[in-house]
Scaffold this active site. Structure first.
Site, PDB file in Angstrom:
ATOM      1  N   LYS A   1      -3.598  -0.940   8.928  1.00 37.77           N
ATOM      2  CA  LYS A   1      -3.395  -2.280   8.379  1.00 37.77           C
ATOM      3  C   LYS A   1      -1.931  -2.478   8.003  1.00 37.77           C
ATOM      4  CE  LYS A   1      -5.593  -5.588   5.245  1.00 37.77           C
ATOM      5  NZ  LYS A   1      -6.735  -5.791   4.331  1.00 37.77           N
TER       6      LYS A   1
ATOM      7  N   MET B   1      -4.025  -5.362  -8.155  1.00 40.80           N
ATOM      8  CA  MET B   1      -5.109  -4.486  -8.596  1.00 40.80           C
ATOM      9  C   MET B   1      -4.680  -3.025  -8.644  1.00 40.80           C
ATOM     10  SD  MET B   1      -7.550  -6.636  -9.193  1.00 40.80           S
ATOM     11  CE  MET B   1      -9.088  -5.736  -9.247  1.00 40.80           C
TER      12      MET B   1
ATOM     13  N   PHE C   1      -5.390  -0.535  -6.201  1.00 41.38           N
ATOM     14  CA  PHE C   1      -6.379   0.402  -5.643  1.00 41.38           C
ATOM     15  C   PHE C   1      -7.274   1.006  -6.726  1.00 41.38           C
ATOM     16  CE2 PHE C   1      -3.567   1.734  -1.741  1.00 41.38           C
ATOM     17  CZ  PHE C   1      -3.817   0.506  -1.150  1.00 41.38           C
TER      18      PHE C   1
ATOM     19  N   ASN D   1       1.027  -3.038  -3.956  1.00 42.07           N
ATOM     20  CA  ASN D   1       0.729  -2.676  -5.339  1.00 42.07           C
ATOM     21  C   ASN D   1       0.701  -1.180  -5.609  1.00 42.07           C
ATOM     22  OD1 ASN D   1       0.407  -5.451  -5.999  1.00 42.07           O
ATOM     23  ND2 ASN D   1      -1.634  -5.387  -5.085  1.00 42.07           N
ATOM     24  N   THR D   2       0.988  -0.375  -4.601  1.00 44.57           N
ATOM     25  CA  THR D   2       1.169   1.070  -4.788  1.00 44.57           C
ATOM     26  C   THR D   2       2.620   1.386  -4.454  1.00 44.57           C
ATOM     27  OG1 THR D   2      -1.120   1.639  -4.244  1.00 44.57           O
ATOM     28  CG2 THR D   2       0.524   3.373  -3.980  1.00 44.57           C
TER      29      THR D   2
ATOM     30  N   SER E   1      -0.376  -2.279   1.237  1.00 42.17           N
ATOM     31  CA  SER E   1      -0.520  -2.937  -0.061  1.00 42.17           C
ATOM     32  C   SER E   1       0.813  -2.922  -0.798  1.00 42.17           C
ATOM     33  CB  SER E   1      -1.576  -2.230  -0.912  1.00 42.17           C
ATOM     34  OG  SER E   1      -1.544  -2.717  -2.244  1.00 42.17           O
TER      35      SER E   1
ATOM     36  N   ASN F   1      -2.170  -7.760   5.612  1.00 42.16           N
ATOM     37  CA  ASN F   1      -2.408  -7.618   4.183  1.00 42.16           C
ATOM     38  C   ASN F   1      -1.760  -8.799   3.453  1.00 42.16           C
ATOM     39  OD1 ASN F   1      -2.994  -6.409   1.596  1.00 42.16           O
ATOM     40  ND2 ASN F   1      -2.879  -4.405   2.571  1.00 42.16           N
TER      41      ASN F   1
ATOM     42  N   ASP G   1     -15.575  -5.035  -2.204  1.00 38.62           N
ATOM     43  CA  ASP G   1     -16.431  -3.913  -2.599  1.00 38.62           C
ATOM     44  C   ASP G   1     -15.578  -2.654  -2.628  1.00 38.62           C
ATOM     45  OD1 ASP G   1     -18.382  -2.055  -3.089  1.00 38.62           O
ATOM     46  OD2 ASP G   1     -19.486  -2.374  -1.220  1.00 38.62           O
TER      47      ASP G   1
ATOM     48  N   GLY H   1      -5.985 -16.080   5.224  1.00 40.19           N
ATOM     49  CA  GLY H   1      -6.089 -17.532   5.164  1.00 40.19           C
ATOM     50  C   GLY H   1      -7.261 -18.126   5.917  1.00 40.19           C
TER      51      GLY H   1
ATOM     52  N   ASN I   1      -2.865 -10.812  -6.409  1.00 43.64           N
ATOM     53  CA  ASN I   1      -3.499  -9.647  -7.023  1.00 43.64           C
ATOM     54  C   ASN I   1      -2.519  -8.487  -7.086  1.00 43.64           C
ATOM     55  OD1 ASN I   1      -4.446  -7.000  -5.583  1.00 43.64           O
ATOM     56  ND2 ASN I   1      -4.521  -8.585  -3.981  1.00 43.64           N
TER      57      ASN I   1
END
Length: 365
Positions: free
Chosen positions: A225, A126, A128, A190-191, A188, A254, A78, A305, A124
């Protein structure tokens, strides 16, 4: 205990429909189906009854917060806060919204999420994608909370590392009032540059800067995290810093950038993070390291997992006070939470343990 029958029904009906679509389209369809179900007077209460388990044994207190059960839905499912009213009725003890950034951003170009069914895994990238802190706060202010709500915040991509403190403060100032707890996401893949904040000097500067920017203390219990792609010593060094920064706890872990954990490697997507079953072992190892180091001084949220009662219990025995699912939920559907909770509750009953806290960090039963 009807969850095995319900799971069979899901596997034979809805799952084939969803898995014939690309992952993002499947997610959108699942959301629409939830919304449609909510409109029928009898449909959603039935789903709610089938996905919930109430047990005094499952109740637990972590960071001063009372959880009805230890199982949460991790950040990523979400990203807007709009699904909270639906998800909060599907058996979870907590829902973590996000990751939310200070500014709205579209995320990385599509396709950006990929399934690897043989591994029960996802990759992924994505990036953010989310509406930004201001809009999310506008969504949350009109919602009622029936379960614990966590809010996961990250750095806006276009914001420099030097200005990251201000970006995190901006988000927390707008969102903390709607949260029972917060998570600062610095892990993450991805940033660009985000994981630089996992270097101890940068980490200390960032967290102390955020706390100062918020008036000297965090407005709600705030976790950090971490990624699985560090050595045990690097994790221990970060934990040493964490103990001095008034952080409420840590989240492990993560996604991993190590693609060799996938059976199809090297024929996999090169960019992005792996989540799901291949992450289970490393995530559990890091929880064990952290638990030995912390000795109960800070709580741990274990994620990575978890797709069964056994893998959930493994995290708790390793030292996790709370657990979260994400990829397992995508693969196994809405009856996974109740299956996990039935299993844990049966273990508590059979061992005579009065609560989850009696199992945290014991290693083996």
């Amino acid at each position: 205990m009807l969850s095995p029958v319900n799971q069979w029904f899901y596997e034979k009906t809805l799952k084939p429909l969803l898995f014939n679509l690309d992952p993002e389209s499947a997610h959108t369809l699942a959301v629409k189906l939830l919304e449609v179900t909510k409109r029928f007077p009898f449909a959603f209460p039935i789903l709610e009854k089938l996905t919930n388990l109430q047990s005094e044994r499952l109740k637990t207190q972590v960071a001063g917060i009372e959880f009805s059960n230890p199982l949460g839905l991790g950040a990523g499912f979400d990203k807007t806060g709009e699904l909270f009213p639906f998800l909060s009725r599907l058996g979870f003890g907590s829902i973590e919204i996000g990751t939310i950034t200070g500014q709205s951003q579209p995320g990385n170009p599509k396709p950006r999420i990929f399934r690897y069914p043989a591994d029960q895994a996802l990759i992924n990238r994505m990036g953010f994608n989310n509406p930004g802190a201001e809009r999310v706060s506008g969504t949350l202010k009109y919602q009622k909370k029936s379960v614990i709500r966590g809010i996961n915040v990250g750095k806006t991509k276009v914001v420099s590392e030097e200005d990251a403190v201000l970006d995190y403060v901006y988000s927390l100032e707008r969102l903390a009032q709607y949260a029972d707890y917060a998570v600062i996401n610095i892990s993450s893949p991805n940033t660009p540059g985000l994981r630089n904040f996992q270097k101890t000097e940068n980490f200390q500067k960032l967290i102390s800067g955020i706390r100062k920017g918020l008036g000297g203390s965090f407005p709600v219990p705030t976790f950090v995290k971490f990624a699985p792609d560090m050595t045990d010593q690097e994790l221990e060094d970060l934990i040493d810093c964490t103990l001095d920064l008034q952080v409420a706890g840590i989240v492990l872990t993560n996604t991993t950038v190590d693609k060799t954990v996938l059976k199809q490697y090297p024929n996999v997507e090169s960019e992005g993070g792996v989540s799901g079953r291949p992450l289970r072992k490393r995530s559990t190892e890091m929880i064990q390291v952290a638990y030995r180091k912390l000795k109960g001084r800070l709580p741990i949220i274990g994620v990575g997992g978890i797709d069964s009662g056994e893998s959930a219990l493994e995290k708790i025995l390793a030292g996790a006070d709370l657990i979260q699912i994400y990829t397992g939920y995508i693969y196994q559907g809405p009856f996974l939470p109740v299956r996990i909770l039935e299993y844990i509750d049966s273990v508590l009953h059979n061992t005579g343990a009065k609560s989850i806290a009696n199992l945290v960090g014991v290693g083996k039963l």
